[in-house]
Design a protein around this motif. Sequence first.
Motif, PDB file in Angstrom:
ATOM      1  N   ARG A 173       0.792  -1.189   0.043  1.00 61.47           N
ATOM      2  CA  ARG A 173       0.035   0.086  -0.124  1.00 61.47           C
ATOM      3  C   ARG A 173       1.040   1.267  -0.020  1.00 61.47           C
ATOM      4  O   ARG A 173       1.638   1.528   0.742  1.00 61.47           O
ATOM      5  N   ILE A 206      -5.733   3.597   0.253  1.00 65.33           N
ATOM      6  CA  ILE A 206      -6.456   2.556   0.725  1.00 65.33           C
ATOM      7  C   ILE A 206      -6.976   1.762  -0.197  1.00 65.33           C
ATOM      8  O   ILE A 206      -7.265   1.905  -1.372  1.00 65.33           O
ATOM      9  N   ARG A 207      -6.502   0.159  -0.156  1.00 71.92           N
ATOM     10  CA  ARG A 207      -7.045  -0.736  -1.087  1.00 71.92           C
ATOM     11  C   ARG A 207      -8.107  -1.383  -0.618  1.00 71.92           C
ATOM     12  O   ARG A 207      -8.153  -2.214   0.447  1.00 71.92           O
ATOM     13  N   LEU A 217      -6.996 -10.099   2.333  1.00 74.52           N
ATOM     14  CA  LEU A 217      -6.832  -8.934   3.473  1.00 74.52           C
ATOM     15  C   LEU A 217      -6.149  -9.519   4.599  1.00 74.52           C
ATOM     16  O   LEU A 217      -5.221  -8.825   5.082  1.00 74.52           O
ATOM     17  N   GLY A 252      -2.320  -9.123   3.609  1.00 74.22           N
ATOM     18  CA  GLY A 252      -1.970  -7.592   3.484  1.00 74.22           C
ATOM     19  C   GLY A 252      -2.138  -7.043   2.119  1.00 74.22           C
ATOM     20  O   GLY A 252      -1.438  -6.173   1.695  1.00 74.22           O
ATOM     21  N   ASP A 306      -6.785  -3.598   2.399  1.00 71.90           N
ATOM     22  CA  ASP A 306      -6.886  -2.749   3.569  1.00 71.90           C
ATOM     23  C   ASP A 306      -8.314  -2.981   3.944  1.00 71.90           C
ATOM     24  O   ASP A 306      -8.741  -2.612   5.243  1.00 71.90           O
ATOM     25  N   SER A 310     -11.455  -5.211   8.008  1.00 76.39           N
ATOM     26  CA  SER A 310     -10.214  -4.469   7.797  1.00 76.39           C
ATOM     27  C   SER A 310      -9.022  -5.226   8.609  1.00 76.39           C
ATOM     28  O   SER A 310      -9.388  -6.368   9.144  1.00 76.39           O
ATOM     29  N   ARG A 311      -7.953  -4.668   8.595  1.00 82.82           N
ATOM     30  CA  ARG A 311      -6.893  -5.180   9.374  1.00 82.82           C
ATOM     31  C   ARG A 311      -6.582  -4.537  10.601  1.00 82.82           C
ATOM     32  O   ARG A 311      -6.584  -3.192  10.455  1.00 82.82           O
ATOM     33  N   PHE A 335      -4.069  -1.513   9.861  1.00 78.11           N
ATOM     34  CA  PHE A 335      -4.820  -0.330   9.194  1.00 78.11           C
ATOM     35  C   PHE A 335      -5.694   0.355   9.965  1.00 78.11           C
ATOM     36  O   PHE A 335      -5.822   1.759   9.893  1.00 78.11           O
ATOM     37  N   THR A 336      -6.592  -0.241  10.793  1.00 81.07           N
ATOM     38  CA  THR A 336      -7.517   0.562  11.698  1.00 81.07           C
ATOM     39  C   THR A 336      -6.709   1.179  12.771  1.00 81.07           C
ATOM     40  O   THR A 336      -7.113   2.415  13.277  1.00 81.07           O
TER      41      THR A 336
END
Length: 353
Positions: free
Chosen positions: A40, A45-46, A90, A93, A96, A241-242, A245-246
């Motif tokens: 990323r 954001i993906r 997700l 990785g 996101d 999400s992960r 990322f959050t």
Amino acid sequence: MTDRSLRTLSLPPAGLAPNRRLLLSAGLGLAAAAMLRPARAAGSIRIGYQKYGSLVLLKGRGTLEKALQPLGTTVAWSEFPSGPPLLEALNAGAIDFGSAGEAPPIFAQAASPELRYVATEPPAPRGEAILVPKDSPIRSVAELRGKTIALNKGSNVHYLLVRALEQAGVPYDVVKLAFLAPADANAAFVRGSVDAWVIWDPFQAAAERATGARVLIDGQGVDGRGVNGQALAPNRQFYLSRRGFTDASPEIVSAVLKAIGEVDAWAEGHAEAVAAELAPSVGIPAPVLSVALGRLSYGVAPLDATAIADQQKVADAFHGLGLLPKPIRVADAVWTPPGPTNDTKSEKRTENR
């Protein structure tokens, strides 16, 4: 683990139900491919999406890109055929953020502690069903004993099948399972290679229209009565999400959820326009999509105690059947957005409609 479920069918000559080795190879291949994707970029954001639902509407309308401009964030979109490969990506990785039904997050959480539930849509139990051919002699779930059933492994409908068999008193290991993606399952269903097909909308609506397929049972339960006043299988859609990322970009997650809430509010009152917009990408005529949309529910919101409890039932059911390698606690994976601070304007936070 010991998989006590598997009377998995191999369907020659088309090879529609891959054997366990092929399933494993496919899964490893998807994971490897995901990990080879570019990392990323900063300020991006993906998002993984499927062909049907709020995310594909959000992508088509371009409103998320505009909403994220003040945050200096761009969006990269990746399409997936179903929830299991999306959540595999997700966990690897490669994306996101994404959405999936009830079952895929259970397996994803068991595979990685990084998974985070960030929001959910209301239940839509009529949007998934066990179908049988219109001329099938099968009239009840109890009559599926010893029959061949097509479904997408690890998807939302996998849980519907588990619950329906349980309610009918049919042991899970006395049915034959053909694990097939929707397109292959449809082909097997049409040619009579399987006795029943467990599928979700809009493929459910398309099969009903094209073949006259009969609904044996849907997520509401027998005759729509449910179980003790509750749906047999709620069929919620989750946004995920992960943790990395959050934790790093909560304001982006919140902005995405706000944008989803806005497109939901528009879609709820414009079913015909939504059907027309989705038809080209889904490849299903707008009138058929309108049927499916009529069974959909709208309104993105944080997971409440009921949603968490329902999802825990899914996890416990799969673990009890030996399909989940270890027990999990769904509440451990639920994201709580941070509250506004002096440095962050509250209007940048999601309204969590």
